[in-house]
Write a protein that holds these residues in place. Structure first.
Motif, short mmCIF file in Angstrom:
data_model
loop_
_atom_site.label_atom_id
_atom_site.label_comp_id
_atom_site.label_asym_id
_atom_site.label_seq_id
_atom_site.Cartn_x
_atom_site.Cartn_y
_atom_site.Cartn_z
N ILE A 199 -34.29 115.11 -5.01
CA ILE A 199 -33.55 113.95 -5.53
C ILE A 199 -32.35 113.65 -4.64
CG2 ILE A 199 -32.14 113.13 -7.46
CD1 ILE A 199 -33.94 114.80 -9.32
N GLY A 200 -31.62 114.70 -4.29
CA GLY A 200 -30.45 114.51 -3.44
C GLY A 200 -30.81 113.93 -2.09
N ARG A 201 -31.91 114.41 -1.51
CA ARG A 201 -32.34 113.89 -0.21
C ARG A 201 -32.63 112.39 -0.30
NH1 ARG A 201 -34.52 117.25 3.03
NH2 ARG A 201 -35.62 118.37 1.38
N SER A 202 -33.31 111.97 -1.34
CA SER A 202 -33.67 110.55 -1.49
C SER A 202 -32.43 109.68 -1.63
CB SER A 202 -34.58 110.37 -2.71
OG SER A 202 -35.79 111.07 -2.54
N ILE A 203 -31.50 110.10 -2.47
CA ILE A 203 -30.28 109.31 -2.67
C ILE A 203 -29.46 109.24 -1.39
CG2 ILE A 203 -28.10 109.20 -3.96
CD1 ILE A 203 -29.52 110.56 -6.29
N LEU A 204 -29.33 110.37 -0.70
CA LEU A 204 -28.51 110.42 0.50
C LEU A 204 -29.11 109.59 1.63
CD1 LEU A 204 -26.22 111.48 2.26
CD2 LEU A 204 -27.59 113.53 2.68
N TYR A 205 -30.39 109.76 1.90
CA TYR A 205 -31.01 109.02 3.00
C TYR A 205 -30.95 107.51 2.74
CZ TYR A 205 -33.05 113.39 4.84
OH TYR A 205 -33.26 114.64 5.35
N ARG A 206 -31.10 107.12 1.50
CA ARG A 206 -31.03 105.70 1.15
C ARG A 206 -29.62 105.17 1.43
NH1 ARG A 206 -31.73 103.28 -4.96
NH2 ARG A 206 -31.28 101.11 -4.49
N ALA A 207 -28.60 105.95 1.07
CA ALA A 207 -27.22 105.52 1.33
C ALA A 207 -26.97 105.41 2.83
CB ALA A 207 -26.24 106.50 0.69
N CYS A 208 -27.44 106.38 3.60
CA CYS A 208 -27.26 106.36 5.05
C CYS A 208 -27.91 105.13 5.67
CB CYS A 208 -27.85 107.62 5.68
SG CYS A 208 -26.95 109.15 5.32
N ALA A 209 -29.05 104.74 5.14
CA ALA A 209 -29.80 103.62 5.70
C ALA A 209 -29.09 102.28 5.51
CB ALA A 209 -31.19 103.57 5.08
N THR A 210 -28.07 102.23 4.64
CA THR A 210 -27.35 100.97 4.42
C THR A 210 -26.27 100.73 5.48
OG1 THR A 210 -25.63 101.97 3.00
CG2 THR A 210 -27.67 101.21 1.92
N ALA A 211 -26.02 101.69 6.35
CA ALA A 211 -24.91 101.59 7.30
C ALA A 211 -25.09 100.45 8.29
CB ALA A 211 -24.74 102.91 8.05
N ASN A 212 -24.02 99.62 8.44
CA ASN A 212 -24.07 98.52 9.40
C ASN A 212 -22.64 98.01 9.71
OD1 ASN A 212 -25.05 96.50 11.09
ND2 ASN A 212 -25.23 95.03 9.43
N PRO A 213 -21.81 98.73 10.42
CA PRO A 213 -22.03 100.08 10.95
C PRO A 213 -21.70 101.19 9.95
CG PRO A 213 -19.90 99.32 11.70
CD PRO A 213 -20.50 98.19 10.88
N PHE A 214 -21.02 100.82 8.82
CA PHE A 214 -20.64 101.81 7.82
C PHE A 214 -21.47 101.63 6.56
CE2 PHE A 214 -16.61 100.86 10.19
CZ PHE A 214 -16.61 102.03 10.94
N PRO A 215 -21.72 102.71 5.82
CA PRO A 215 -22.60 102.62 4.64
C PRO A 215 -21.99 101.82 3.49
CG PRO A 215 -22.40 104.89 5.44
CD PRO A 215 -21.34 104.09 6.14
N ASP A 216 -22.87 101.38 2.61
CA ASP A 216 -22.44 100.72 1.37
C ASP A 216 -21.57 101.69 0.58
OD1 ASP A 216 -22.99 98.54 -0.86
OD2 ASP A 216 -23.26 100.51 -1.79
N PRO A 217 -20.39 101.26 0.12
CA PRO A 217 -19.47 102.20 -0.53
C PRO A 217 -20.01 102.81 -1.81
CG PRO A 217 -18.70 99.92 -0.75
CD PRO A 217 -19.81 99.92 0.23
N TYR A 218 -20.80 102.05 -2.57
CA TYR A 218 -21.27 102.55 -3.86
C TYR A 218 -22.48 103.46 -3.68
CZ TYR A 218 -18.05 98.94 -5.16
OH TYR A 218 -16.90 98.18 -5.26
N GLN A 219 -23.36 103.13 -2.74
CA GLN A 219 -24.47 104.03 -2.44
C GLN A 219 -23.95 105.35 -1.88
OE1 GLN A 219 -27.70 103.53 -3.16
NE2 GLN A 219 -27.23 101.56 -4.08
N ALA A 220 -22.95 105.27 -1.01
CA ALA A 220 -22.35 106.48 -0.44
C ALA A 220 -21.69 107.32 -1.53
CB ALA A 220 -21.35 106.12 0.64
N ALA A 221 -21.01 106.66 -2.45
CA ALA A 221 -20.35 107.38 -3.55
C ALA A 221 -21.37 108.09 -4.42
CB ALA A 221 -19.52 106.40 -4.38
#
Length: 387
Positions: free
Chosen positions: A290-312
């Motif tokens: 579960i953690g891997r899925s949430i984390l990789y999804r947050a990382c994939a939002t980076a442009n150049p920095f990740p989405d603040p809420y997904q990262a949180a």
């Protein structure tokens, strides 16, 4: 949706895994006394890892936030102290320089980061202000063609090793969030002094720094305008890299638990054949995935920095998950898990840091909760649940 790593990512992960398991993990116990993992950092520099956050034009590889998280995850499986040292070379301080610094500073600093010659530290927390960034007291006055820095920063990593420090500071005593900026200071600057040291349960050392009338060239002003927003935007990267270390620690502890369940016998059979142990492993594996899925999804939002809420969300979940999983790994080992000779105790001690650094769990819950109250759609979840 494709949840598979690319061929290049798999090759990178396999290379880092080999170095970590063969060279870095065997040294992990020796770094618990606070010594800096120089040998491990040299091994990582030799395979190009230290330049991941540096753009190609300055000698780096300019890899994505996800690529960086994958590498930190692998290193953390072997050694928490080395993973934290690496995060300092690929994290917020380097990305702030590569994104916001004047060109002269980029050319002077970034090539050396890739080789390990230039080591950076970030100075954010103050004795009275951690999350409360808007109440910083550290101040930099612009006086003609120079900067004058005064204040105190605490809980700073790599104080004895870094040559340069990225310091978040008030500019010209301007109050509130609008007054926050960022300067670069070198350790041999007159007035720079380490005033306290702390040894952590994870093994690394932290310190307090005082700046007393430190004079800097004007070009060392990295951020002057809109500094608070830029700080938080850049820090969303840290909120993906911090949980990548947590994820790696959980995976490392899980791997040790599986091995122990296969090797340890009780009542003439491996303990992994008992339902109680199998259920523990199943729950640990579930939480890691579960953690891997949430984390990789947050990382994939980076442009150049990740989405603040997904990262949180990634940080909240992975930090707390790592504490649970590493604790269960100790339980699987029984009394041996409480000793230094088995690595699970070190995984647990490292995991305890995650919820404290880069924004506490409580702060991030408040951030996400406010977002929900303001923007969650009245007709419920849409698509993948983002809003």
């Amino acid at each position: 949706m494709d949840f598979q790593l690319t061929a290049d990512q798999r090759e990178m992960v396999n290379t880092v895994r080999a170095v970590t398991q063969e060279k870095i993990k065997p040294r992990s116990l020796q770094y618990m006394d606070g010594s800096f993992p120089w040998d491990s950092m040299k091994d990582l520099a030799s395979i190009g890892v230290l330049g991941m956050a540096v753009p190609e034009e300055y000698g780096g590889s300019g890899l994505s936030v996800l690529d960086t998280a994958l590498v930190l995850e692998e290193v953390a499986k072997g050694c928490y102290v080395t993973a934290m040292a690496l995060m300092g070379e690929v994290g917020v301080q380097v990305r702030i320089i590569s994104t916001y610094a004047p060109e002269a500073i980029k050319q002077r600093i970034l090539p050396g980061v890739c080789t390990g010659e230039n080591m950076l530290a970030v100075c954010m927390t103050e004795p009275h202000a951690g999350t409360d960034v808007a109440n910083y007291r550290t101040n930099t006055d612009i006086v003609g063609d120079k900067l004058v820095l005064n204040g105190t920063k605490t809980l700073i990593s790599r104080v004895d090793e870094a040559q340069m420090f990225v310091v978040f500071t008030r500019i010209n005593k301007q109050p509130g969030r609008e007054g926050i900026g960022c300067v670069l200071i070198e350790r041999d600057t007159p007035g720079f002094q380490c005033t306290a040291r702390y040894h952590t349960m994870g093994g690394e050392n932290l310190a307090e720094i005082t700046f007393e009338n430190c004079e800097l060239p004007l070009e060392n002003l990295v951020i002057r305008e809109d500094g608070f927003r830029r700080l938080l935007t850049a820090f969303n990267t840290q909120r993906c890299l911090n949980p990548s270390v947590s994820l790696g620690l959980a995976e490392g502890a899980f791997e040790e638990a599986v091995k122990y369940c296969r090797d340890r016998t009780a009542f003439k059979r491996p303990i992994g054949e008992f339902q109680g142990m199998r259920w523990k492993l199943a729950e640990m594996y579930r939480d890691i995935e579960i953690g891997r899925s949430i984390l990789y999804r947050a990382c994939a939002t980076a442009n150049p920095f990740p989405d603040p809420y997904q990262a949180a969300l990634a940080k909240m979940y992975c930090n707390e998950m790592a504490i649970r999983v590493t604790s269960e790994a100790i339980q699987v080992h029984g009394g041996y898990g409480f000793t230094d000779e088995y690595p699970v105790s070190r995984f647990y001690r490292g995991a305890r840091y995650g919820t404290l650094g880069g924004g506490t769990t409580e702060t991030l819950k408040e951030l996400v909760g406010k977002k929900i109250m303001a923007d969650f759609p009245h007709d419920g979840f849409l698509g993948m649940g983002s809003f």
